[in-house]
Design a protein around this motif. Structure first.
Motif, PDB file in Angstrom:
ATOM      1  N   UNK A 111      -1.303 -66.860   6.297  1.00 19.26           N
ATOM      2  CA  UNK A 111      -1.882 -66.608   7.614  1.00 19.26           C
ATOM      3  C   UNK A 111      -1.020 -65.669   8.465  1.00 19.26           C
ATOM      4  N   UNK A 112       0.022 -65.114   7.872  1.00 19.34           N
ATOM      5  CA  UNK A 112       0.820 -64.095   8.558  1.00 19.34           C
ATOM      6  C   UNK A 112       0.134 -62.742   8.374  1.00 19.34           C
ATOM      7  N   UNK A 113      -0.187 -62.072   9.469  1.00 18.83           N
ATOM      8  CA  UNK A 113      -0.879 -60.782   9.374  1.00 18.83           C
ATOM      9  C   UNK A 113       0.062 -59.605   9.639  1.00 18.83           C
ATOM     10  N   UNK A 114       1.181 -59.865  10.323  1.00 17.71           N
ATOM     11  CA  UNK A 114       2.197 -58.826  10.533  1.00 17.71           C
ATOM     12  C   UNK A 114       3.570 -59.472  10.491  1.00 17.71           C
ATOM     13  N   UNK A 115       4.529 -58.793   9.926  1.00 20.70           N
ATOM     14  CA  UNK A 115       5.895 -59.304   9.872  1.00 20.70           C
ATOM     15  C   UNK A 115       6.873 -58.144   9.979  1.00 20.70           C
ATOM     16  N   UNK A 116       7.914 -58.326  10.746  1.00 21.39           N
ATOM     17  CA  UNK A 116       8.943 -57.302  10.920  1.00 21.39           C
ATOM     18  C   UNK A 116       9.949 -57.420   9.771  1.00 21.39           C
ATOM     19  N   UNK A 117      10.183 -56.323   9.090  1.00 21.09           N
ATOM     20  CA  UNK A 117      11.114 -56.346   7.945  1.00 21.09           C
ATOM     21  C   UNK A 117      12.545 -56.666   8.377  1.00 21.09           C
ATOM     22  N   UNK A 118      12.843 -56.442   9.654  1.00 22.14           N
ATOM     23  CA  UNK A 118      14.193 -56.739  10.159  1.00 22.14           C
ATOM     24  C   UNK A 118      14.232 -58.063  10.918  1.00 22.14           C
ATOM     25  N   UNK A 119      13.372 -59.002  10.511  1.00 18.96           N
ATOM     26  CA  UNK A 119      13.256 -60.302  11.174  1.00 18.96           C
ATOM     27  C   UNK A 119      14.590 -61.048  11.157  1.00 18.96           C
ATOM     28  N   UNK A 120      14.965 -61.631  12.303  1.00 16.83           N
ATOM     29  CA  UNK A 120      16.194 -62.430  12.396  1.00 16.83           C
ATOM     30  C   UNK A 120      15.851 -63.832  12.893  1.00 16.83           C
ATOM     31  N   UNK A 121      16.833 -64.707  12.879  1.00 15.95           N
ATOM     32  CA  UNK A 121      16.622 -66.097  13.303  1.00 15.95           C
ATOM     33  C   UNK A 121      16.395 -66.200  14.814  1.00 15.95           C
ATOM     34  N   UNK A 122      16.669 -65.156  15.554  1.00 15.89           N
ATOM     35  CA  UNK A 122      16.459 -65.178  17.000  1.00 15.89           C
ATOM     36  C   UNK A 122      15.094 -64.624  17.410  1.00 15.89           C
ATOM     37  N   UNK A 123      14.320 -64.171  16.434  1.00 18.53           N
ATOM     38  CA  UNK A 123      12.991 -63.628  16.723  1.00 18.53           C
ATOM     39  C   UNK A 123      11.961 -64.756  16.767  1.00 18.53           C
ATOM     40  N   UNK A 124      10.768 -64.427  17.258  1.00 16.06           N
ATOM     41  CA  UNK A 124       9.683 -65.406  17.337  1.00 16.06           C
ATOM     42  C   UNK A 124       8.448 -64.864  16.612  1.00 16.06           C
ATOM     43  N   UNK A 125       7.623 -65.801  16.120  1.00 16.03           N
ATOM     44  CA  UNK A 125       6.340 -65.477  15.500  1.00 16.03           C
ATOM     45  C   UNK A 125       5.256 -65.996  16.429  1.00 16.03           C
ATOM     46  N   UNK A 126       4.323 -65.146  16.827  1.00 14.11           N
ATOM     47  CA  UNK A 126       3.290 -65.547  17.786  1.00 14.11           C
ATOM     48  C   UNK A 126       1.902 -65.394  17.163  1.00 14.11           C
ATOM     49  N   UNK A 127       0.907 -66.027  17.802  1.00 13.67           N
ATOM     50  CA  UNK A 127      -0.471 -65.930  17.346  1.00 13.67           C
ATOM     51  C   UNK A 127      -1.113 -64.614  17.750  1.00 13.67           C
ATOM     52  N   UNK A 128      -2.137 -64.228  17.008  1.00 10.64           N
ATOM     53  CA  UNK A 128      -2.777 -62.934  17.272  1.00 10.64           C
ATOM     54  C   UNK A 128      -3.492 -62.891  18.623  1.00 10.64           C
ATOM     55  N   UNK A 129      -4.028 -64.037  19.091  1.00 13.55           N
ATOM     56  CA  UNK A 129      -4.701 -64.052  20.395  1.00 13.55           C
ATOM     57  C   UNK A 129      -3.708 -63.878  21.532  1.00 13.55           C
ATOM     58  N   UNK A 130      -2.530 -64.465  21.392  1.00 10.61           N
ATOM     59  CA  UNK A 130      -1.479 -64.270  22.391  1.00 10.61           C
ATOM     60  C   UNK A 130      -1.006 -62.825  22.381  1.00 10.61           C
TER      61      UNK A 130
END
Length: 357
Positions: A111-130
């Motif tokens: 259900x992940x539609x976009x992901x940052x290749x440089x993702x770190x533990x301080x980043x957040x994952x949000x919903x598409x409507x938000x």
């Protein structure tokens, strides 16, 4: 063979040779009831499985208050934050998970539609409507306020900018609009308490079901499905009652022909068996036709948009139905049992009359 063809005419035709139209209504009713049951099964089963998959992709099934045995469990917590713009404030739920990368790769990955290749533990994952509401994309920053940490003296509400590391679309409840996922090790999230989570049930765990969001929804769907089943079964029951009346009327009208059948060697037991075989074949044919109709309706909806009134309001895809599974077996058994009883009872009720013949 002629004896059995005679039995078919005995069942389907009146004494004057005309077709017994009263036989048409119970047969039609059984077909409609069977169609209703299997259409409901197709819709509700698809809905239940897809909701279950989404819930289990987002949440863990079980949790523990403590990890005394030092099992390899997932630490998790939830907290409240809010986001504001010039017009409103939006309350958000932040879910912090210790195995952040594994969670993204193995649990919610579908259900992940976009992901940052440089993702770190301080980043957040949000919903598409938000993301859509605030025009956010991966790499953008989002300012979150933490009201639980408000300084009561200065009334200052702590806030922090977070980089959006990914976007999910789980299409369930308000998760896409109000849920944020981040790492348990996010240095900007202050965690006061947490629980241990797992999807694996073991007796040595002092485990509790995560009923808050998962099982309760599935249980509600199952209850609703049972209510619809009851409606379909009532239709079949009424049809079987009409079917029984039709057979009873047929026997009463043709007592003289029953005498001829006895001369031909078809006593009452054999006659009952033939009627039962006739019913079993009829129910099997009606069941297969109803399942074919259900799948045809689903096919016409997907291919040509026909019957969209049945499915367009559903948030999930409807799956084709088959005969495999314990629920299907229970439904079929119930239909067969009611039909067999409806076939046998007229002979039981008219037993004394048949013996006199």
């Amino acid at each position: 063979m002629n004896k059995y063809l005679y039995i078919q005419r005995f069942i389907l035709k009146k004494e004057n040779g005309n077709f017994r139209y009263s036989y048409f209504f119970p047969v039609t009713g059984i077909f409609i009831g069977t169609f209703i049951i299997f259409m409901i099964f197709s819709i509700m089963d698809s809905l239940g499985k897809q909701i279950d998959d989404r819930l289990n992709s987002f949440h863990y099934k079980y949790y523990l208050e403590s990890n005394d045995l030092n099992h390899n469990l997932v630490k998790g917590s939830s907290s409240i934050a809010y986001i504001e713009d010039d017009f409103s404030e939006e309350i958000l739920n932040i879910y912090s998970i210790s195995n952040f990368n594994s969670y993204l790769d193995n649990k919610i990955a579908n259900y992940i539609i976009e992901i940052d290749t440089s993702l770190t533990s301080n980043d957040i994952i949000i919903g598409d409507l938000l993301a859509y509401k605030y025009n956010l994309d991966t790499g953008d920053s989002l300012l979150l306020y933490f009201p639980s940490k408000t300084n009561l003296v200065t009334k200052y509400v702590p806030r922090e900018y977070f980089k959006v590391g990914g976007i999910f679309n789980i299409d369930l409840l308000d998760y896409d609009k109000k849920a944020i996922i981040t790492s348990f090790d996010n240095k900007f999230i202050h965690i006061d308490s947490f629980k241990y989570y797992t999807d694996e049930y073991k007796d040595e765990y002092r485990i509790k079901e995560n009923n808050m969001l998962s099982n309760l929804i599935i249980d509600a769907l199952n209850f609703e499905k049972i209510m619809y089943y009851v409606f379909g079964v009532v239709v079949i029951f009424i049809s079987c009652f009409m079917f029984m009346n039709s057979i009873t009327q047929s026997i009463k009208e043709k007592e003289s022909q029953i005498y001829i059948l006895n001369i031909l060697g078809l006593n009452q037991k054999i006659l009952i068996k033939i009627f039962l075989y006739h019913t079993l074949i009829l129910i099997t044919v009606l069941t297969l036709i109803s399942i074919l109709f259900v799948n045809m309706v689903i096919y016409l909806y997907y291919e040509y948009g026909i019957f969209s009134v049945l499915f367009m309001s559903l948030p999930f895809n409807v799956r084709y139905i088959n005969l495999y599974g314990y629920e299907q077996a229970i439904l079929l058994s119930l239909i067969y049992i009611m039909s067999i009883i409806a076939t046998y009872l007229p002979f039981k009720i008219l037993k004394s009359n048949l013996n006199e013949v």
